[in-house]
Design an enzyme around this catalytic site. Structure first.
Site, PDB file in Angstrom:
ATOM      1  N   SER A  96       0.828  -1.206   0.000  1.00  0.00           N
ATOM      2  CA  SER A  96       0.000   0.000   0.000  1.00  0.00           C
ATOM      3  C   SER A  96       0.869   1.266   0.000  1.00  0.00           C
ATOM      4  O   SER A  96       1.660   1.469  -0.901  1.00  0.00           O
ATOM      5  CB  SER A  96      -0.974  -0.047   1.182  1.00  0.00           C
ATOM      6  OG  SER A  96      -2.007   0.885   1.038  1.00  0.00           O
ATOM      7  N   ASP A 217      -9.996  -5.568  -4.943  1.00  0.00           N
ATOM      8  CA  ASP A 217      -9.446  -4.757  -3.858  1.00  0.00           C
ATOM      9  C   ASP A 217     -10.265  -3.483  -3.780  1.00  0.00           C
ATOM     10  O   ASP A 217     -10.275  -2.679  -4.717  1.00  0.00           O
ATOM     11  CB  ASP A 217      -7.971  -4.447  -4.155  1.00  0.00           C
ATOM     12  CG  ASP A 217      -7.275  -3.642  -3.061  1.00  0.00           C
ATOM     13  OD1 ASP A 217      -7.972  -3.003  -2.247  1.00  0.00           O
ATOM     14  OD2 ASP A 217      -6.039  -3.634  -3.027  1.00  0.00           O
ATOM     15  N   HIS A 246      -7.437  -6.057   0.279  1.00  0.00           N
ATOM     16  CA  HIS A 246      -6.277  -5.178   0.213  1.00  0.00           C
ATOM     17  C   HIS A 246      -5.108  -5.687   1.054  1.00  0.00           C
ATOM     18  O   HIS A 246      -4.031  -5.111   0.995  1.00  0.00           O
ATOM     19  CB  HIS A 246      -6.695  -3.774   0.694  1.00  0.00           C
ATOM     20  CG  HIS A 246      -5.667  -2.715   0.478  1.00  0.00           C
ATOM     21  ND1 HIS A 246      -5.172  -2.395  -0.780  1.00  0.00           N
ATOM     22  CD2 HIS A 246      -5.025  -1.886   1.356  1.00  0.00           C
ATOM     23  CE1 HIS A 246      -4.278  -1.424  -0.666  1.00  0.00           C
ATOM     24  NE2 HIS A 246      -4.164  -1.103   0.618  1.00  0.00           N
TER      25      HIS A 246
END
Length: 266
Positions: A96, A217, A246
């Protein structure tokens, strides 16, 4: 500063392989997110783990609201850690926001990174003209308002949506690390992440990049992975995971570990 940073961000090195591998966590987690991934790599790598300054596992007094207004401070931390440890070359795995931190670090110090493996990565979360980042600005403001109004209620709604897959233990683990964050730091870091736009610098990244994307996601549409592949400056490959969510390192660690090995072996 050196030892203080190592202690403040809970830096540790696990394993006894010949080469270095960095595992960098994303927003809302800490290095414990890698606990099911770590055993796959400690025989072959020296694995570096650390916590982002915004993580709940870091003393909140360390978090400087003036310093961490952009990702540059997080990049400084990463590069300082690698320098303190004497690392001259490493493979880097970033989840991320740490995917972007790794990209920015690589632009500054290209020779320090042999390859980047980017999990759930996005150069921009907001939609923009012909770019689909996944969120409209109003949706993001609604998230911020919910975090401010009732952080606990927001966590209880956000965690299962982010995990995506029906893995209650993963939801519990993500909830735990979200609750560990001081709410004002969590909101501040979330705002920092969502206001970022790194589309313009992707072409400056010349090292091989492997983009790991789950089939669904809620934070990062598949089109973002394709966008990154098309705009990164070096060789780039998209690896699709047949799972949702995610946080595949929490919900599908075995599947993710296979993908990481595939990327590391190329």
């Amino acid at each position: 500063m050196g030892q203080n940073l190592i202690e403040a961000l809970n830096v540790r090195v696990e394993g006894d392989g010949p080469n270095y591998l960095v595992l960098a966590h994303g927003f809302g987690t800490d290095q414990s997110a890698w606990q099911r991934i770590l055993p796959y790599f400690t025989r072959s790598y020296k694995v570096i783990l650390y916590d982002l300054a915004c993580a709940g596992s870091v003393n909140p007094d360390f978090f400087d609201f003036q310093r961490y207004t952009t990702l540059d401070a997080y990049v400084d931390d990463l590069l300082d850690i690698l320098d303190i440890l004497g690392v001259t070359s490493c493979a880097y795995v970033g989840h991320s926001v740490s995917a972007m931190i790794g990209l920015l670090a690589c632009i500054r110090r290209r020779n320090l990174f042999s390859k980047l493996i980017l999990i759930g990565a996005s150069p921009r979360f907001l939609n923009d003209h012909d770019y689909h980042g996944g969120f409209e600005e109003g949706e993001i403001e609604t998230v911020f308002s919910a975090m401010e109004a009732n952080y606990a209620a927001w966590v209880n709604g956000f965690a299962p949506l982010s995990v995506g897959a029906d893995v209650p233990t993963a939801v519990q683990e993500f909830s735990r690390t979200l609750f560990n964050m001081r709410p004002d730091i969590s909101l501040f870091a979330c705002r920092t992440v969502f206001k970022c736009d790194f589309r313009g610098v992707l072409g400056l990244v010349k090292v091989p990049c492997f983009i790991i994307q789950t089939a669904k996601d809620m934070s990062v549409p598949e089109s973002v992975a394709t966008y990154m592949k098309d705009h990164l400056g070096g060789k780039s490959v998209v690896i699709m995971l047949n799972t949702e969510g995610h946080l595949p390192h929490l919900s599908a660690p075995g599947l993710l570990a296979q993908a990481l090995w595939r990327a590391l072996s190329q």
